[in-house]
Design a protein around this motif. Structure first.
Motif, PDB file in Angstrom:
ATOM      1  N   LEU A 101       0.840  -1.196   0.000  1.00  9.95           N
ATOM      2  CA  LEU A 101       0.000   0.000   0.000  1.00  9.95           C
ATOM      3  C   LEU A 101       0.879   1.251   0.000  1.00  9.95           C
ATOM      4  CD1 LEU A 101      -2.873   1.089   0.023  1.00  9.95           C
ATOM      5  CD2 LEU A 101      -2.900   0.858   2.517  1.00  9.95           C
ATOM      6  N   GLU A 155      -3.795  -8.196  -1.586  1.00 13.94           N
ATOM      7  CA  GLU A 155      -4.488  -9.250  -0.823  1.00 13.94           C
ATOM      8  C   GLU A 155      -3.528 -10.058   0.026  1.00 13.94           C
ATOM      9  OE1 GLU A 155      -7.056 -11.769  -3.207  1.00 13.94           O
ATOM     10  OE2 GLU A 155      -8.116  -9.949  -3.868  1.00 13.94           O
ATOM     11  N   LEU A 213     -11.092  -0.087  -1.669  1.00 15.66           N
ATOM     12  CA  LEU A 213      -9.641  -0.114  -1.882  1.00 15.66           C
ATOM     13  C   LEU A 213      -9.177   0.457  -3.230  1.00 15.66           C
ATOM     14  CD1 LEU A 213      -6.861  -0.966  -0.765  1.00 15.66           C
ATOM     15  CD2 LEU A 213      -7.197  -3.147  -1.940  1.00 15.66           C
ATOM     16  N   SER A 266      -0.067  -3.114   5.798  1.00 19.66           N
ATOM     17  CA  SER A 266      -1.231  -2.300   5.424  1.00 19.66           C
ATOM     18  C   SER A 266      -1.347  -1.088   6.343  1.00 19.66           C
ATOM     19  CB  SER A 266      -2.527  -3.109   5.537  1.00 19.66           C
ATOM     20  OG  SER A 266      -2.474  -4.213   4.700  1.00 19.66           O
ATOM     21  N   LEU A 272      -9.631   4.112  -3.339  1.00 17.26           N
ATOM     22  CA  LEU A 272      -8.698   4.718  -2.369  1.00 17.26           C
ATOM     23  C   LEU A 272      -7.304   4.850  -2.992  1.00 17.26           C
ATOM     24  CD1 LEU A 272      -8.232   3.604   1.332  1.00 17.26           C
ATOM     25  CD2 LEU A 272      -6.317   3.589  -0.237  1.00 17.26           C
ATOM     26  N   VAL A 273      -6.825   3.768  -3.583  1.00 18.32           N
ATOM     27  CA  VAL A 273      -5.492   3.789  -4.195  1.00 18.32           C
ATOM     28  C   VAL A 273      -5.454   4.799  -5.342  1.00 18.32           C
ATOM     29  CG1 VAL A 273      -3.861   2.432  -5.578  1.00 18.32           C
ATOM     30  CG2 VAL A 273      -4.881   1.443  -3.506  1.00 18.32           C
ATOM     31  N   TRP A 307      -9.746   7.491   3.252  1.00 16.08           N
ATOM     32  CA  TRP A 307      -9.616   6.243   4.011  1.00 16.08           C
ATOM     33  C   TRP A 307     -10.937   5.477   4.081  1.00 16.08           C
ATOM     34  CZ3 TRP A 307      -8.615  11.163   5.848  1.00 16.08           C
ATOM     35  CH2 TRP A 307      -9.652  11.760   6.608  1.00 16.08           C
ATOM     36  N   PRO A 362      -4.125  -3.187  -7.396  1.00 16.74           N
ATOM     37  CA  PRO A 362      -4.514  -3.290  -5.979  1.00 16.74           C
ATOM     38  C   PRO A 362      -4.814  -4.725  -5.564  1.00 16.74           C
ATOM     39  CG  PRO A 362      -5.688  -1.493  -7.058  1.00 16.74           C
ATOM     40  CD  PRO A 362      -5.022  -2.284  -8.142  1.00 16.74           C
TER      41      PRO A 362
END
Ligand SMILES: NC(=O)c1ccc[n+]([C@@H]2O[C@H](COP(=O)([O-])OP(=O)(O)OC[C@H]3O[C@@H](n4cnc5c(N)ncnc54)[C@H](O)[C@@H]3O)[C@@H](O)[C@H]2O)c1
Ligand SMILES: [Zn+2]
Length: 463
Positions: free
Chosen positions: A258, A298, A328, A305, A331-332, A324, A294
């Motif tokens: 991340l 996992e 995901l 993270s 977010l990225v 936040w 992304p």
């Protein structure tokens, strides 16, 4: 026409800190007539000639700008040639219905009849495709395209398509990541000529010894590409190897942490460490591409993270949006495009890029006092607490406490203070701080009374 180029163009210009030029507006300004008047008075061919001239002068200006072209500007082959030479051109994808609505309300000469409008769009599409180097649907997409960043689940399997060129590939991955994602990456390159190099996981990769081994093992020429597959440590090393090998070869970052996806792989800073400190030897070497999948996160351990979430919360406070809370991939995408825009605006770290150091002056001091034996996310979260206290921003403080809940660390107070004074951002012995008095409006280079800085640092340290 009606894609929203003017609105988005203005936003992109603000984010990249560049001048914004709306070509239609520029034509109206220079001719003293509206587009409708020019069409009615002189006819379309004459209008296109005027447009071609003004586009040429706008595109040849020395000062970089964000330019919104008119819907028919690229019909000119002369302008398309100038675009190839002078610009990075993005095709803004648009829903035809929405475009019609916007264009017809704007009273444009070629948006009188919906069917004719849609036919015009379909007829022009191949020319748009020819002119465009990338496609995007929104402001983040445009910034990411300009920075050479792809964010999508499954991107790892598309490496052959996403890595520019057809020459040989040298994959640099740390042992962990090679074991988890190395095979997918190799398979993705199909029958391309590839070699792989394993480096140690973590900070141990960023040493002169590992770099020398890597330099000696590389066998590509200038037509080859180095691919850094892994976290920030791997991409920092691979990028620096690429910056220096044969005075610079292209490289592609494929971040799998991340931290890497929202921070380390973006912006072209590459480095290794010296015994005296982190990132002391490095270069600016913008990657030819950043391939962000992304899905690779996992397999990331929770502790890693959490490190990334500290940078995510930092980014959210800088842009004043609760990133936040996003799913995901989004977010990225948002965080990556935010950092990319700041770095495109200030590639050599002479101004705005400083804002990315929010919390880091204190964080680095704690890290150094602990002999780099603390998680980066924890010290950055603590550092943000100190910076936000000094900023008097209670709302942002509450966010950091709620989302990251950092606990004071046990380190030597004097060692931390000494490290803070040595910070790279120090001017004449006094640290200059990034502050955030209002969320979304960071300021940098702030002088703060030394006693206040010391008190803030002390509050992060447990007895
Ligand atoms: N260049 C920049 O602008 C920049 C910005 C921020 C940080 N950095 C640098 O980045 C480094 C930190 O990067 P990091 O936090 O990514 O650490 P890292 O590269 O050490 O990776 C952390 C750990 O996660 C493992 N890992 C990576 N991807 C994985 C995956 N998908 N599944 C399972 N395990 C995985 C790695 O093997 C490693 O053990 C620091 O050296 C820092 O200086 C650079
Ligand atoms: Zn950081």
């Amino acid at each position: 026409m009606g894609a929203g180029k003017s609105t988005l163009g203005e936003e992109i210009a603000r984010r990249l800190r560049r001048r914004f030029v709306d070509l239609d507006y520029e034509i109206e300004r220079q001719t003293g007539a509206t587009i409708e008047e020019l069409f009615a008075r002189d006819g379309e061919p004459k209008f296109r000639a005027i447009e071609e001239n003004i586009a040429a002068s706008v595109l040849d200006a020395a000062e970089p700008a964000v330019i919104a072209l008119g819907g028919g500007t690229v019909l000119s082959s002369v302008t398309r040639e100038t675009l190839r030479r002078r610009a990075f051109t993005v095709l803004l994808e648009v829903d035809p219905g929405a475009a019609w609505k916007r264009a017809s309300e704007g009273g444009r000469p070629l948006a009188i009849d919906e069917q004719a409008f849609q036919e015009l769009y379909r007829a022009r599409l191949p020319i748009y495709e020819e002119a465009a180097e990338a496609h995007a649907r929104d402001a983040d997409g445009i910034v990411l395209a300009a920075a050479g960043i792809d964010v999508r689940i499954g991107a790892l399997d598309l490496l052959d398509e996403l890595v520019p060129g057809t020459g040989p590939i040298e994959i640099v991955a740390d042992g962990n990541v090679a074991g988890i994602h190395g095979v997918s990456a190799q398979l993705a390159f199909g029958d391309r000529d590839i070699a792989s190099h394993d480096v140690p996981p973590g900070e141990a990769a960023k040493t002169i010894a590992v770099l020398e081994r890597l330099w000696r093992a590389l066998r590509i020429g200038r037509d080859g590409t180095i691919v850094g597959l892994g976290g920030g440590c791997t991409t920092d090393l691979a990028g620096f190897a690429a910056a220096t090998y044969m005075r610079g070869v292209p490289w592609v970052a494929v971040p799998t942490t991340l931290v890497g996806q929202v921070d380390a792989a973006i912006g072209g800073k590459t480095a290794i460490d010296l015994p005296g400190g982190k990132n002391l030897v490095g270069a600016f070497h913008w990657p030819a591409r950043v391939v962000i999948d992304p899905g690779t996160l996992e397999t990331l351990p929770d502790a890693e993270s959490r490190n990334g979430m500290a940078e995510v919360v930092k980014t959210g406070l800088l842009m004043d949006h609760p990133v936040w809370e996003l799913p995901l991939v989004e977010l990225v995408r948002r965080c990556a495009s935010f950092k990319a825009a700041v770095c495109l605006a200030d590639p050599h770290d002479l101004g705005p890029r400083n804002m990315l150091n929010l919390g880091h002056t204190f964080g680095h001091a704690l890290e150094s006092a602990a002999g780099y034996d603390l998680p980066h996310g924890q010290v950055v979260a603590l550092g943000m607490i100190a910076a936000l206290q000094l900023s008097g921003n209670d709302a942002a403080l509450a966010v950091v406490r709620r989302e990251l809940d950092p606990q004071p660390v046990r380190v030597d107070r004097e060692a931390a203070w000494a490290a803070l004074a040595r910070d790279k951002k120090t001017v004449g012995g006094a640290p200059r701080l990034v502050l955030l008095e209002r969320t979304g409006e960071p300021t940098w280079g702030n002088e703060v009374p030394v006693a206040d800085i010391r008190a803030a640092l002390d509050s992060l340290i447990a007895d």
